[in-house]
Structure formats: structure tokens, C-alpha cells
Motif scaffolding. Structure first.
Motif, short mmCIF file in Angstrom:
data_model
loop_
_atom_site.label_atom_id
_atom_site.label_comp_id
_atom_site.label_asym_id
_atom_site.label_seq_id
_atom_site.Cartn_x
_atom_site.Cartn_y
_atom_site.Cartn_z
N MET A 24 -8.68 2.67 -9.97
CA MET A 24 -7.75 1.75 -10.63
C MET A 24 -7.28 2.31 -11.97
O MET A 24 -6.08 2.27 -12.29
N SER A 25 -8.20 2.86 -12.74
CA SER A 25 -7.83 3.42 -14.04
C SER A 25 -6.95 4.65 -13.88
O SER A 25 -6.03 4.88 -14.67
N HIS A 26 -7.22 5.46 -12.86
CA HIS A 26 -6.43 6.66 -12.61
C HIS A 26 -4.95 6.33 -12.46
O HIS A 26 -4.08 6.96 -13.08
N TRP A 27 -4.63 5.32 -11.64
CA TRP A 27 -3.22 5.00 -11.41
C TRP A 27 -2.62 4.19 -12.53
O TRP A 27 -1.40 4.23 -12.76
N LEU B 180 5.62 9.13 -6.43
CA LEU B 180 5.13 7.88 -7.02
C LEU B 180 5.30 7.91 -8.53
O LEU B 180 5.70 6.91 -9.14
N ASP B 181 5.02 9.06 -9.15
CA ASP B 181 5.25 9.18 -10.59
C ASP B 181 6.70 8.89 -10.94
O ASP B 181 7.00 8.21 -11.94
N ALA B 182 7.62 9.40 -10.13
CA ALA B 182 9.05 9.21 -10.40
C ALA B 182 9.43 7.73 -10.26
O ALA B 182 10.24 7.22 -11.05
N LEU B 183 8.86 7.05 -9.27
CA LEU B 183 9.13 5.63 -9.10
C LEU B 183 8.60 4.84 -10.29
O LEU B 183 9.30 3.97 -10.84
N LEU B 184 7.38 5.13 -10.71
CA LEU B 184 6.80 4.44 -11.86
C LEU B 184 7.61 4.71 -13.12
O LEU B 184 7.83 3.81 -13.95
N PRO C 6 0.81 -1.22 0.00
CA PRO C 6 0.00 0.00 0.00
C PRO C 6 0.84 1.28 0.00
O PRO C 6 1.79 1.41 0.77
N VAL C 7 0.47 2.21 -0.87
CA VAL C 7 1.15 3.51 -0.93
C VAL C 7 0.19 4.68 -0.74
O VAL C 7 0.61 5.83 -0.77
N ASP D 1 -5.78 0.54 5.84
CA ASP D 1 -6.92 1.33 6.34
C ASP D 1 -6.94 2.65 5.58
O ASP D 1 -6.80 3.72 6.14
N THR D 2 -7.15 2.53 4.28
CA THR D 2 -7.04 3.67 3.37
C THR D 2 -8.02 4.78 3.72
O THR D 2 -9.18 4.51 4.05
N VAL D 3 -7.56 6.02 3.61
CA VAL D 3 -8.45 7.17 3.81
C VAL D 3 -8.59 7.98 2.53
O VAL D 3 -9.48 8.84 2.44
N ASP D 4 -7.75 7.74 1.52
CA ASP D 4 -7.88 8.42 0.23
C ASP D 4 -7.10 7.62 -0.80
O ASP D 4 -5.87 7.58 -0.77
N HIS D 5 -7.83 6.98 -1.73
CA HIS D 5 -7.20 6.14 -2.74
C HIS D 5 -6.50 6.93 -3.84
O HIS D 5 -5.81 6.34 -4.67
N ARG D 6 -6.72 8.23 -3.87
CA ARG D 6 -6.14 9.03 -4.95
C ARG D 6 -4.99 9.90 -4.46
O ARG D 6 -4.54 10.78 -5.20
N ARG D 7 -4.51 9.64 -3.25
CA ARG D 7 -3.43 10.45 -2.71
C ARG D 7 -2.38 9.55 -2.06
O ARG D 7 -2.71 8.61 -1.33
N VAL D 8 -1.12 9.83 -2.33
CA VAL D 8 -0.02 9.06 -1.75
C VAL D 8 0.06 9.35 -0.26
O VAL D 8 -0.15 10.49 0.19
N ASP D 9 0.38 8.33 0.53
CA ASP D 9 0.54 8.51 1.97
C ASP D 9 1.67 9.51 2.22
O ASP D 9 2.79 9.32 1.72
N PRO D 10 1.42 10.57 2.98
CA PRO D 10 2.47 11.58 3.20
C PRO D 10 3.70 11.02 3.90
O PRO D 10 4.78 11.63 3.83
N ARG D 11 3.58 9.89 4.58
CA ARG D 11 4.76 9.26 5.17
C ARG D 11 5.70 8.72 4.09
O ARG D 11 6.89 8.48 4.35
N LEU D 12 5.16 8.51 2.88
CA LEU D 12 5.95 8.01 1.77
C LEU D 12 6.36 9.10 0.79
O LEU D 12 7.39 8.99 0.13
#
Length: 449
Positions: free
Chosen positions: A181-184, A91-95, A64-65, A74-85
Motif C-alpha cells: 500500500m505504501s509503495h503505490w 500506471l505512473d503516467a495515469l497517476l 484492479p490493475v 486473483d492477484t499474483v503480484d501486488h507490485r506489478r501492473v497486469d501486462p494486459r493493462l
């Protein structure tokens, strides 16, 4: 209803994944503030892509990211990267870095439930039954009616009240999950691991999968399924594969108990699954005790790897297992921490103690690469005793290639029947003697046949 074999996207036929739990890998805090400051830790993973490639893998199965309260599930927003990460740019750079190196990336989608602080559930708590997202959840309002501060009862995930179950019969939930899913995938991901897929109706997955594939026909959709009708979930859910927990359990249990009949039975089941689809195989992941800690004899770690990389399936190696990391999962709060450790700044900082196991992984992954037909090959047990096993796999395309795996848990040298074997491809101390393979004590071999 069609019973044709599910092949999945073509690129998966050559996939070997390195599985990483990112919050642990980068040493993030155990408790997160989804609105807290962004700490750019995902770049740490970019530096490990060459380690993945050196292993022989070409895929990154990423845990999970997305923004969550604690462990990522325990996701609170599927369209936002966890600020701890980090943030979207990280995430774009990793991909992007993965794509440049030819590495496919699977994201971990938690779509059975959400954390209590998920924005859609917060709307319900704040606005009551009139909230636009009230249909997303399986709610039971008190008889006296709603007023501010009154909370509904709701279904949760396996008794964890902080994990609020989604209502998968709701069209709005179908819309949300398909769009996330399509967004990412639009952003560069190659597929999804679908967490707790076993708890979700297959009709829901079918709707989502069909919509996602309209935009991304090459996306790989892998469901987490522990027990049940694996082939049925794949077929009815329109998925590409599910996790092969039956084989995982049989591998370590048969080696510990000295009962290779159990592994023989599981391989027979595995062959049946391979008639319908190609399961995702593993000997370790973020939810289970590490294989090096499960086994009571270090000599048998190679046996587990031979099964993982020498039979049909889409294999993954859990980060650290390639260096014989140890860790025990416990059924308590924080009981997963031992199997979700942080990794050093760079691969060269890993202890050299684990290098022999790393090299064994490299050897067996390379052997698999030279026999790419193994992906869909159905294993067949040639002979089995309590502590001895010979398994054959043949090229399903009819190309004529054949491999034999021979395992021994005996304390003395043994000779096992290996009909048709021509050459020992791997296995310390193994040698051919006519139609037999001679194994040293607790030995193994991979043979061309």
C-alpha cells in the motif's frame, strides 16, 4: 474507547468519484498470462479524465490493475501492473495525468486472498512447509508429510478454491500489505479501496492502516463491507469509511416496489452511520446489476440520483451509469461481464442517447458542489408514504443552510409538505405552493429551505 467521529483526510470532503473497472474498460482479454507480453492499454484511460471532470467528479476509483490470472481479484503480484493493462510506466503516467488535472486516484487492493499463481503461494507448492511464505496462508498438510507434488489443503475465499485466503494473524502478511500500500502511495495514488474487507479481521486493518498513515497521513482507506457493523469496522479497523450497501439496496428496491418506507428506514440508518463516519455511497458498481436495468420505470432513475447526490456520503458514479448503460449481473461464470463493458476510444464516441442522463448527473453534482456541507449532513425524514417521501438535510456546521428532497412515485400530480422551502433548485416541473411542493407524475425536486 473513543467514539469520536471519523473525518478522514480533508480532501475527501469534496470528493465525487468516477468508478472504473479497468480490465473491462480497455477491452482486455478475460484470461491473462502474468508473464505474457505487455499491452499498453492504460493510456486509454488517460483520455477519459476530461470526461470525469465534465461529469463534475474529481476522483477516479480504479478497479484492479495488478497482475492477475483472470478478473483482477486473483492477484499474483501486488507490485506489478497486469501486462494486459501495461506496465509501471503506464500506471505512473495515469497517476501523473490525474494529479495534473486535480483528480485523486484510489487503487483497488485485494488483500484478503491471492490467486493460486501468486508468487508466495507458488513457493509453498514448490518448497512445502519449509517455504519462507508458508506462514502467509492457513494451510493443512497431509498426515503423511510433504514431498514434491503434494499440495496442502487451505482456506479459500467463499468457496472459490482458486482464491487462496491469507493468514491475517501472520506478521509477514501485515508487513507485505502495509508495504504494498505504501509503495503505490509513494508512486502517486491517493488511497485504497480494500476488497472484501468484511472477511478480514479488523485488528489486521488497524495494524496496516496505522503503519500506512505514518508515511501517508492523507491516504483515504475505504473498506468493502456488505453486511455487518459498519461503524464498528471503521472504528476497530482504523479505516476512513466503508461501502454503504444498505442504502444502495434500499434505493433501487424501494423504487421498484413502490415502498418508500424502506428508503425512509435506510436513510435513518444512514444518518446514524454519519454520526460516526461518512460512508461511501453508490447506486452502481462492478459487482451489481446496473441501476438502469434494476429499475422498471426509467422515470425513477432521476430519483435514485437525487438520493445518491443529495444526501450525506462520499458518492461514486460507476462508469456508464452516467449514460444510463444497462447490464445485468448473473450468478454464473462470466456473469459479471455485462456490467464490466469496454468503452470507446473517446467520449465523443458515446451514443447521444445517454446525454440527458449525463446532463442530469452534471446538474446534481453541481448542486452538491454548491452545498459542500452535504458530505457529512445527516438526513431526516420529514414525511413518508408508500409512494411519497420528503427528506431534509441541514448544514452540520450550523451555517443555517438546509435542503429538502421530495420524491413521488404517483401517477398523478401531488402536493407534498415542504416546511420552510424557499426555492426549487432542481426538478422538472416542480413548483412551490406555499409550504408545499407540487410534483408532476413520478416527479422529484430539490428545494432550498
Amino acid at each position: 474507547m473513543s467514539t469520536a467521529r471519523v473525518e478522514g483526510p480533508a480532501w475527501v470532503r469534496d470528493a465525487v468519484f468516477w468508478h472504473v473497472y479497468p480490465l473491462g474498460f480497455v477491452g482486455a482479454e478475460k484470461e491473462g498470462d502474468p508473464q505474457g507480453p505487455v499491452v499498453h492499454r492504460l493510456p486509454h484511460l488517460v483520455g477519459w479524465l476530461d470526461h470525469l471532470l465534465a461529469l463534475g467528479a474529481n476522483g477516479l476509483l480504479l478497479g484492479p490493475v495488478f497482475a492477475s490470472q483472470t478478473h483482477g481479484y486473483d492477484t499474483v503480484d501486488h507490485r506489478r501492473v497486469d501486462p494486459r493493462l501495461g506496465d509501471d510506466a503506464d500506471l505512473d503516467a495515469l497517476l501523473s495525468a490525474a494529479r495534473e488535472k486535480g483528480v485523486r486516484v484510489l487503487l483497488d487492493g485485494v488483500f484478503n486472498h491471492v490467486g493460486r499463481d501468486h508468487w508466495a503461494f507458488r513457493q509453498v507448492l514448490e518448497q512445502g512447509p519449509s517455504a519462507s511464505t508458508a506462514s502467509w496462508f492457513r494451510l493443512r498438510w497431509p498426515e503423511g508429510g510433504w514431498r514434491p507434488g503434494v499440495e496442502p489443503d487451505y482456506d479459500d475465499f467463499e468457496g472459490h478454491h482458486h482464491l487462496v485466503a491469507l493468514d491475517h494473524s501472520s506478521p509477514a502478511v501485515v508487513d507485505h500489505v502495509a508495504e504494498v500500500m505504501s509503495h503505490w502511495l509513494d508512486r502517486g495514488a491517493d488511497g485504497w479501496r480494500l476488497d472484501a474487507a468484511y472477511a478480514v479481521p479488523t485488528a489486521f486493518w488497524a495494524q496496516v492502516a496505522d503503519r500506512v498513515r505514518e508515511r501517508h497521513p492523507d491516504a483515504y482507506l475505504l473498506g468493502e463491507v456488505i453486511h455487518g457493523d459498519y461503524a464498528g469496522v471503521v472504528r476497530e479497523g482504523h479505516l476512513d469509511a466503508v461501502t454503504q450497501y444498505e442504502l444502495w439496496k434500499a434505493v433501487w428496491s424501494s423504487l421498484v416496489e413502490g415502498n418508500l418506507w424502506e428508503l425512509s428506514h435506510a436513510l435513518g440508518r444512514h444518518a446514524e452511520f454519519l454520526e460516526a463516519f461518512t460512508p461511501q455511497t453508490f447506486v452502481g458498481n462492478h459487482d451489481v446489476t446496473r441501476i438502469a436495468s434494476r429499475l422498471d420505470d426509467d422515470r425513477h432513475l432521476a430519483h435514485a440520483l437525487v438520493v445518491l447526490l443529495g444526501v450525506g456520503g462520499t458518492p461514486s458514479v460507476y462508469y456508464g451509469d452516467e449514460h444510463a448503460y444497462r447490464g445485468v449481473k448473473e450468478d454464473r461464470e462470466g456473469g459479471d461481464d455485462d456490467v464490466r463493458p469496454s468503452f470507446p476510444a473517446a467520449p465523443e464516441e458515446l451514443s447521444p442517447v445517454g446525454l440527458p442522463v449525463f446532463h442530469r448527473h452534471q446538474e446534481l453534482v453541481a448542486l452538491r458542489r454548491r452545498h459542500r456541507w452535504l458530505h457529512a449532513a445527516r438526513p431526516s425524514v420529514v414525511s413518508v408514504e408508500n409512494r411519497r417521501l420528503v427528506v431534509a438535510s441541514e448544514d452540520p456546521s450550523g451555517g443555517g443552510e438546509r435542503l429538502l428532497l421530495a420524491l413521488s412515485l404517483e401517477d398523478e400530480e401531488v402536493a407534498l409538505e415542504a416546511p420552510g422551502a424557499r426555492e426549487v433548485l432542481a426538478g422538472d416541473g416542480a413548483r412551490l405552493d406555499g409550504d408545499r411542493v407540487v410534483l408532476p407524475p413520478h416527479g422529484w425536486a430539490v428545494l432550498a429551505g
